[in-house]
Design an enzyme around this catalytic site. Sequence first.
Site, PDB file in Angstrom:
ATOM      1  N   ASP A 129      -4.411  -3.145  -0.589  1.00 11.02           N
ATOM      2  CA  ASP A 129      -3.133  -3.800  -0.905  1.00 11.02           C
ATOM      3  C   ASP A 129      -3.070  -4.215  -2.378  1.00 11.02           C
ATOM      4  O   ASP A 129      -4.099  -4.515  -2.983  1.00 11.02           O
ATOM      5  CB  ASP A 129      -2.972  -5.025   0.017  1.00 11.02           C
ATOM      6  N   GLY A 130      -1.855  -4.227  -2.905  1.00 12.30           N
ATOM      7  CA  GLY A 130      -1.634  -4.753  -4.258  1.00 12.30           C
ATOM      8  C   GLY A 130      -1.244  -3.716  -5.296  1.00 12.30           C
ATOM      9  O   GLY A 130      -1.165  -4.038  -6.490  1.00 12.30           O
TER      10      GLY A 130
ATOM     11  N   ARG B  32       2.041  -4.843  -7.109  1.00 13.53           N
ATOM     12  CA  ARG B  32       1.840  -5.947  -8.067  1.00 13.53           C
ATOM     13  C   ARG B  32       1.060  -5.486  -9.298  1.00 13.53           C
ATOM     14  O   ARG B  32       1.310  -5.947 -10.409  1.00 13.53           O
ATOM     15  CB  ARG B  32       1.117  -7.122  -7.375  1.00 13.53           C
ATOM     16  N   TRP B  33       0.150  -4.554  -9.097  1.00 11.37           N
ATOM     17  CA  TRP B  33      -0.600  -3.997 -10.234  1.00 11.37           C
ATOM     18  C   TRP B  33       0.381  -3.324 -11.197  1.00 11.37           C
ATOM     19  O   TRP B  33       0.300  -3.513 -12.411  1.00 11.37           O
ATOM     20  CB  TRP B  33      -1.633  -2.995  -9.720  1.00 11.37           C
TER      21      TRP B  33
ATOM     22  N   ARG C 281       6.490   1.266  -9.235  1.00 13.80           N
ATOM     23  CA  ARG C 281       5.515   1.083  -8.147  1.00 13.80           C
ATOM     24  C   ARG C 281       4.689   2.340  -7.912  1.00 13.80           C
ATOM     25  O   ARG C 281       3.504   2.264  -7.572  1.00 13.80           O
ATOM     26  CB  ARG C 281       6.241   0.703  -6.845  1.00 13.80           C
TER      27      ARG C 281
ATOM     28  N   HIS D 153       0.641   3.160  -6.999  1.00 10.57           N
ATOM     29  CA  HIS D 153       0.093   3.960  -5.897  1.00 10.57           C
ATOM     30  C   HIS D 153      -0.808   5.070  -6.435  1.00 10.57           C
ATOM     31  O   HIS D 153      -1.847   5.376  -5.852  1.00 10.57           O
ATOM     32  CB  HIS D 153       1.228   4.544  -5.049  1.00 10.57           C
TER      33      HIS D 153
ATOM     34  N   LEU E  65     -20.412  10.861   5.904  1.00 16.86           N
ATOM     35  CA  LEU E  65     -19.472   9.724   5.998  1.00 16.86           C
ATOM     36  C   LEU E  65     -18.286  10.172   6.831  1.00 16.86           C
ATOM     37  O   LEU E  65     -17.752  11.268   6.625  1.00 16.86           O
ATOM     38  CB  LEU E  65     -18.974   9.323   4.599  1.00 16.86           C
TER      39      LEU E  65
ATOM     40  N   ARG F 276      -9.765  -6.985   2.662  1.00 21.37           N
ATOM     41  CA  ARG F 276      -8.372  -6.859   2.234  1.00 21.37           C
ATOM     42  C   ARG F 276      -8.288  -7.298   0.779  1.00 21.37           C
ATOM     43  O   ARG F 276      -8.735  -8.379   0.415  1.00 21.37           O
ATOM     44  CB  ARG F 276      -7.412  -7.696   3.078  1.00 21.37           C
TER      45      ARG F 276
ATOM     46  N   SER G  14      -1.761  -7.742   9.089  1.00 20.28           N
ATOM     47  CA  SER G  14      -0.615  -6.830   8.938  1.00 20.28           C
ATOM     48  C   SER G  14      -0.657  -5.664   9.941  1.00 20.28           C
ATOM     49  O   SER G  14      -0.431  -4.512   9.567  1.00 20.28           O
ATOM     50  CB  SER G  14      -0.521  -6.296   7.496  1.00 20.28           C
TER      51      SER G  14
ATOM     52  N   GLU H  45     -16.357  -9.032  10.542  1.00 21.78           N
ATOM     53  CA  GLU H  45     -16.431 -10.051   9.495  1.00 21.78           C
ATOM     54  C   GLU H  45     -15.334  -9.719   8.481  1.00 21.78           C
ATOM     55  O   GLU H  45     -15.049  -8.546   8.234  1.00 21.78           O
ATOM     56  CB  GLU H  45     -17.797 -10.012   8.800  1.00 21.78           C
TER      57      GLU H  45
HETATM   58  C1  IPE Z   1      -0.555  -3.445   4.644  1.00 22.13           C
HETATM   59  O1  IPE Z   1      -0.004  -3.807   3.413  1.00 22.13           O
HETATM   60  C2  IPE Z   1      -0.447  -1.967   4.829  1.00 22.13           C
HETATM   61  C3  IPE Z   1      -1.255  -1.134   3.935  1.00 22.13           C
HETATM   62  C4  IPE Z   1      -2.071  -1.562   3.019  1.00 22.13           C
HETATM   63  C5  IPE Z   1      -1.120   0.268   4.123  1.00 22.13           C
HETATM   64  P1  IPE Z   1       1.506  -4.312   3.297  1.00 22.13           P
HETATM   65  O2  IPE Z   1       1.698  -4.650   1.858  1.00 22.13           O
HETATM   66  O3  IPE Z   1       2.417  -3.333   3.897  1.00 22.13           O
HETATM   67  O4  IPE Z   1       1.505  -5.626   4.210  1.00 22.13           O
HETATM   68  P2  IPE Z   1       2.340  -6.970   4.141  1.00 22.13           P
HETATM   69  O5  IPE Z   1       3.784  -6.582   4.148  1.00 22.13           O
HETATM   70  O6  IPE Z   1       1.960  -7.661   2.872  1.00 22.13           O
HETATM   71  O7  IPE Z   1       1.909  -7.746   5.334  1.00 22.13           O
HETATM   72  C1  IPE Z   2      -0.478  -1.182  -0.902  1.00 24.72           C
HETATM   73  O1  IPE Z   2       0.181  -1.712  -1.989  1.00 24.72           O
HETATM   74  C2  IPE Z   2      -0.041   0.222  -0.581  1.00 24.72           C
HETATM   75  C3  IPE Z   2       0.790   0.326   0.638  1.00 24.72           C
HETATM   76  C4  IPE Z   2       1.081  -0.654   1.455  1.00 24.72           C
HETATM   77  C5  IPE Z   2       1.301   1.646   0.975  1.00 24.72           C
HETATM   78  P1  IPE Z   2       1.617  -2.369  -1.890  1.00 24.72           P
HETATM   79  O2  IPE Z   2       2.637  -1.334  -2.149  1.00 24.72           O
HETATM   80  O3  IPE Z   2       1.787  -3.124  -0.612  1.00 24.72           O
HETATM   81  O4  IPE Z   2       1.556  -3.391  -3.111  1.00 24.72           O
HETATM   82  P2  IPE Z   2       2.104  -4.883  -3.164  1.00 24.72           P
HETATM   83  O5  IPE Z   2       1.558  -5.612  -1.977  1.00 24.72           O
HETATM   84  O6  IPE Z   2       3.591  -4.807  -3.142  1.00 24.72           O
HETATM   85  O7  IPE Z   2       1.562  -5.410  -4.461  1.00 24.72           O
HETATM   86 MG    MG Z   3       1.403  -5.019  -0.029  1.00 26.68          MG
END
Ligand code: IPE
Ligand code: IPE
Ligand code: MG
Length: 236
Positions: free
Chosen positions: A18-19, A22-23, A31, A35, A129, A182, A190, A201
């Site tokens: 995740d993130g 925001r990165w 965005r 990705h 793996l 996470r 999520s 854990e």
């Molecule tokens: C969870 O991240 C799904 C994936 C990383 C693929 P999201 O960004 O979709 O989750 P929420 O909306 O913050 O809970």
């Molecule tokens: C995780 O990053 C990738 C997916 C959920 C597909 P996000 O796209 O959720 O990034 P944030 O949470 O908005 O930063």
């Molecule tokens: Mg996210």
Amino acid sequence: MADISSHPIPRHVAIIMDGNGRWAAARKLPRAAGHREGAKSVRRVIEAAIGAGVHYLTLFAFSSENWARPAEEVSDLTFLMKHYLRSELAELHEQGVRLVVIGERERFGPALAQELEAAERKTAENDRLVLVMALSYGGRADIVRAARRAIEAGIPAVELTEKAFSHLLYTDGIPDPDLLIRTSGERRISNFLLWQLAYAEMVFTPVLWPDFGADEFAAALEDYALRERRFGARPA
Ligand code: IPE
Ligand code: IPE
Ligand code: MG
């Protein structure tokens, strides 16, 4: 740093990547750029997992709820998955990685679904793996699908044990995750592997997924090594 060499390595690590958004936002980039950068972390973490002796790595790449994102982002993500698969498959195969896909792959359309299946077949005999990619995956959908499969198979109620039920999930044959990581500072599941994470854990790190690499992975393993797992039993 604590010495973890004498501590167990998790057999199965699951990651909510995740993130990315925001990165990208922090760099005033679209965005999609986040990705794309996130795909590079996937590469790094697969190598780190192999190096550490982790046997199963599950990556949450697209949730069943992510279909609610704007069509343009969904299409960017689908494109990236296709691109990643095509550019990395040979290398993954060479590294001894077996690919397993969980989730509703058919929602990405027949072409990608077939490509994923072909990749699974090609790598089926690899055993260094097991890389489990969660694509259009939702924990609740997984459980409901398993319940439907039990009914369709006519399994008698008394025979539907936890073990029997777990064989009906997407993750049949894959041990439950020992460690869930996470990134990005969010502390929630999520709708990831709801059944399978019962005794995992959890490590939550503020690091955004595109910034996550071998050092962060090693730090999570170190954190895991210091945990005392009890599985509900009373320590002797
Ligand atoms: C969870 O991240 C799904 C994936 C990383 C693929 P999201 O960004 O979709 O989750 P929420 O909306 O913050 O809970
Ligand atoms: C995780 O990053 C990738 C997916 C959920 C597909 P996000 O796209 O959720 O990034 P944030 O949470 O908005 O930063
Ligand atoms: Mg996210």
